[in-house]
Design an enzyme around this catalytic site. Structure first.
Site, PDB file in Angstrom:
ATOM      1  N   ALA A  45       1.003  -1.101   0.043  1.00  0.00           N
ATOM      2  CA  ALA A  45       0.094  -0.035  -0.104  1.00  0.00           C
ATOM      3  C   ALA A  45       0.777   1.270  -0.081  1.00  0.00           C
ATOM      4  O   ALA A  45       1.875   1.256   0.709  1.00  0.00           O
ATOM      5  CB  ALA A  45      -1.102  -0.154   1.154  1.00  0.00           C
ATOM      6  N   GLU A  46       0.687   2.174  -1.034  1.00  0.00           N
ATOM      7  CA  GLU A  46       1.751   3.301  -1.257  1.00  0.00           C
ATOM      8  C   GLU A  46       1.705   4.275   0.092  1.00  0.00           C
ATOM      9  O   GLU A  46       2.713   4.982   0.194  1.00  0.00           O
ATOM     10  CB  GLU A  46       1.157   4.131  -2.307  1.00  0.00           C
ATOM     11  CG  GLU A  46       0.032   4.859  -2.231  1.00  0.00           C
ATOM     12  CD  GLU A  46      -0.393   5.644  -3.240  1.00  0.00           C
ATOM     13  OE1 GLU A  46      -0.398   6.662  -3.276  1.00  0.00           O
ATOM     14  OE2 GLU A  46      -0.815   5.108  -4.253  1.00  0.00           O
ATOM     15  N   ASN A  47       0.735   4.166   1.150  1.00  0.00           N
ATOM     16  CA  ASN A  47       0.904   4.902   2.133  1.00  0.00           C
ATOM     17  C   ASN A  47       1.974   4.502   3.235  1.00  0.00           C
ATOM     18  O   ASN A  47       2.181   5.168   4.104  1.00  0.00           O
ATOM     19  CB  ASN A  47      -0.281   5.281   2.899  1.00  0.00           C
ATOM     20  CG  ASN A  47      -1.086   3.904   3.054  1.00  0.00           C
ATOM     21  OD1 ASN A  47      -1.026   2.969   2.417  1.00  0.00           O
ATOM     22  ND2 ASN A  47      -1.633   3.928   4.551  1.00  0.00           N
ATOM     23  N   SER A  87       8.390   4.572   1.680  1.00  0.00           N
ATOM     24  CA  SER A  87       7.403   3.974   0.593  1.00  0.00           C
ATOM     25  C   SER A  87       7.574   4.170  -0.834  1.00  0.00           C
ATOM     26  O   SER A  87       7.655   3.520  -1.769  1.00  0.00           O
ATOM     27  CB  SER A  87       5.934   3.885   1.231  1.00  0.00           C
ATOM     28  OG  SER A  87       5.182   3.208   0.142  1.00  0.00           O
ATOM     29  N   GLY A 129       0.485   9.251  -5.059  1.00  0.00           N
ATOM     30  CA  GLY A 129       1.526   8.295  -5.466  1.00  0.00           C
ATOM     31  C   GLY A 129       1.463   7.560  -6.657  1.00  0.00           C
ATOM     32  O   GLY A 129       2.466   6.953  -6.985  1.00  0.00           O
TER      33      GLY A 129
END
Length: 219
Positions: A45-47, A87, A129
């Site tokens: 997950a990009e977060n 990330s 993102g």
């Protein structure tokens, strides 16, 4: 079958065992529910999470454990949580094998637009993102409805909305068809159950050729 479920099921078939896979928020988050038997991957997950697990029950959800769409998640053994900068650095540096993104538009050159619509003279909500994912991932798969609510094609000759990524999309999966992106032309590989070639031609603005192996999606 619900169109979004159909797209998610078909997208899941693109994932190979052992890959590191980012699922964009929205429709792509459903892909993890339909992995083929025997396929084991690590979801990102990009977060800031590597090792996203199944969605928890509402009673077990934790407010500080979510994906990029603020949906509750669980963690698999060996998962890692990190700050956003770390990330994004992983996303930009080629660590991910596959990214599956929702899209507003895609075109025959492999461009994708998924971050902005114009309202009251302003483009919003923001690129997030997705730009980093398009730049840093070798395989980008776009998932979207084939046409908008007015019946206008979202599979275009050239995207009209601001781009998220240029020439990055390898595969396009819609509720009507699966395309591979070729040299400035799309290659029609599959049709959804009950969808004819003529229907796809009518709903597709982009130029495309039909693959010799053209067949129905196997879901």
């Amino acid at each position: 079958m619900d169109a979004r479920v159909l797209i998610a099921k078909r997208a899941a078939q693109e994932i190979k065992d052992g890959q590191l896979v980012n699922l964009g928020f929205g429709m792509p988050t459903q892909v993890s529910n339909y992995l083929p038997e025997g396929i084991h991957v690590l979801f990102h997950a990009e977060n800031g999470v590597f090792g996203v697990g199944p969605k928890p029950k509402a009673s077990e959800a934790l407010a500080d454990m979510t994906n990029a769409g603020a949906e509750p998640i669980t963690l698999v053994p060996g998962a890692a949580i990190m700050d956003l900068a770390t990330s994004l650095g992983a996303m930009r540096s080629g660590r991910l094998d596959v990214t599956i993104l929702g899209a507003l538009e895609v075109d025959q050159m492999g461009n994708i637009a998924n971050w902005a619509v114009q309202r009251n003279g302003k483009w919003w909500p923001g690129i997030g993102g997705a730009m980093d994912l398009c730049y840093g991932t070798e395989v980008v798969i776009a998932c979207l409805m084939h046409a908008d609510k007015g019946g206008e094609s979202k599979i275009m000759k050239k995207c009209a909305l601001p781009l998220t990524g240029k020439g990055c999309v390898k595969t396009i999966i819609t509720d009507k068809a699966v395309f591979e992106v070729g040299e400035n032309v799309l290659i029609l590989k599959e049709h959804a159950p009950g969808v004819t070639l003529e229907e796809i031609k009518t709903l597709t603005e982009a130029d495309f050729v039909v693959a010799d192996t053209f067949c129905e999606m196997k879901l």
